[in-house]
Design an enzyme around this catalytic site. Structure first.
Site: not given
Ligand code: KIV
Length: 266
Positions: A181, A114
């Site tokens: 997201e 991320e």
């Molecule tokens: O951790 C997760 O499930 C995610 C998704 C929501 C994209 O990163």
């Protein structure tokens, strides 16, 4: 079942065929979702919420991620398997190499991180060492405290333009996929049109190259948490089992029926 590779995913984008992605955290569900036609399984650090019962993904460790990745890999029948790098497991370049290797050895085909441009050097190094990377922009849950909560991102001109710059930098560094997201639909469209790599949306409208949902959310199991972008596929017509629900999700992603206008942010 035919093995889905990164090449398959790139072909899907080239053919404008939407990519179906779902999370899974154990071998039973991994087998079920891969047999239901899902192209990518994400072992998300959302397991912190839906498996461990935490309020965020921050408490999840790299050992937790490796354990669940290995469970999913044993059940997976051929979907591409992406594993999340957990909170602070990629804070430095050395940590990134070491922890990404652990996830690959546990059975991942790709790792997800991320963040924006600050990840440039780490993504480049992973790519050079043969580890495919999926990037993640918009609402990045590991930064929930810095973001001030679970909010739609990129709503103003400056943050929207920053997101596009970040996306371009991540692709340039070598990222092969990008998750967006909780992003307004128009911005997700702009990012998708700017990049050559596939974009996968969650709360990002239906103009991205694919969609991802958390399994427990799309099965309607999470009664305390029902964000706008989630659809409960157990309630869809003719759905009588979990496999039916996942197959219905795949069908609706492929036909761009899901997400509908009611699931999108404008
Ligand atoms: O951790 C997760 O499930 C995610 C998704 C929501 C994209 O990163």
């Amino acid at each position: 079942m035919k093995k889905i590779t990164l090449h398959t995913i790139q072909q899907l984008k080239a053919n404008n065929d939407p990519i179906s992605v779902i999370t899974a955290y154990d071998s039973t569900f991994a087998k079920l979702v891969s047999e239901s036609g899902i192209e990518i399984i994400l072992v998300g650090d959302s397991l912190g919420n839906v498996i461990q019962g935490h309020a965020s993904t921050v408490p999840v460790s790299i050992d937790d991620m490796c354990y669940h990745t290995a469970c999913v890999a044993r059940g997976n029948q051929g979907s591409l398997l992406i594993a999340d790098m957990s909170y602070m497991s990629y804070a430095t370049e050395d940590q990134t190499m070491c922890n990404a290797a652990k996830l690959m050895q546990a059975g991942a085909n790709m790792v997800k991180v991320e963040g924006g441009e600050w990840l440039y050097a780490s993504i480049k190094k992973l790519t050079q060492r043969g580890i495919p990377v999926c990037a993640h922009l918009g609402l990045t849950p590991q930064s929930v405290d810095a973001l001030g909560g679970y909010k739609v991102q990129g709503r103003d001109e400056q943050s929207a333009s920053q997101m596009i710059d970040d996306a371009v930098a991540l692709e340039k560094a070598g990222a092969k996929l990008l998750v967006l997201e909780c992003v307004p639909q128009d911005l997700a469209k702009q990012v998708t049109e700017t990049l050559t790599i596939p974009t996968i949306g969650i709360g990002a409208g239906n103009l991205t190259d694919g969609q991802v949902l958390v399994l427990q959310d799309m099965l309607g199991l999470n009664r305390d948490f029902k964000p706008k972008f989630v659809k409960d596929f157990m309630q869809a017509p003719n759905v009588k089992s979990v496999s039916d629900a996942v197959e219905c999700y795949v069908k609706e992603v492929k036909s761009r029926q899901f997400p509908a206008a009611e699931h999108c942010f404008n």
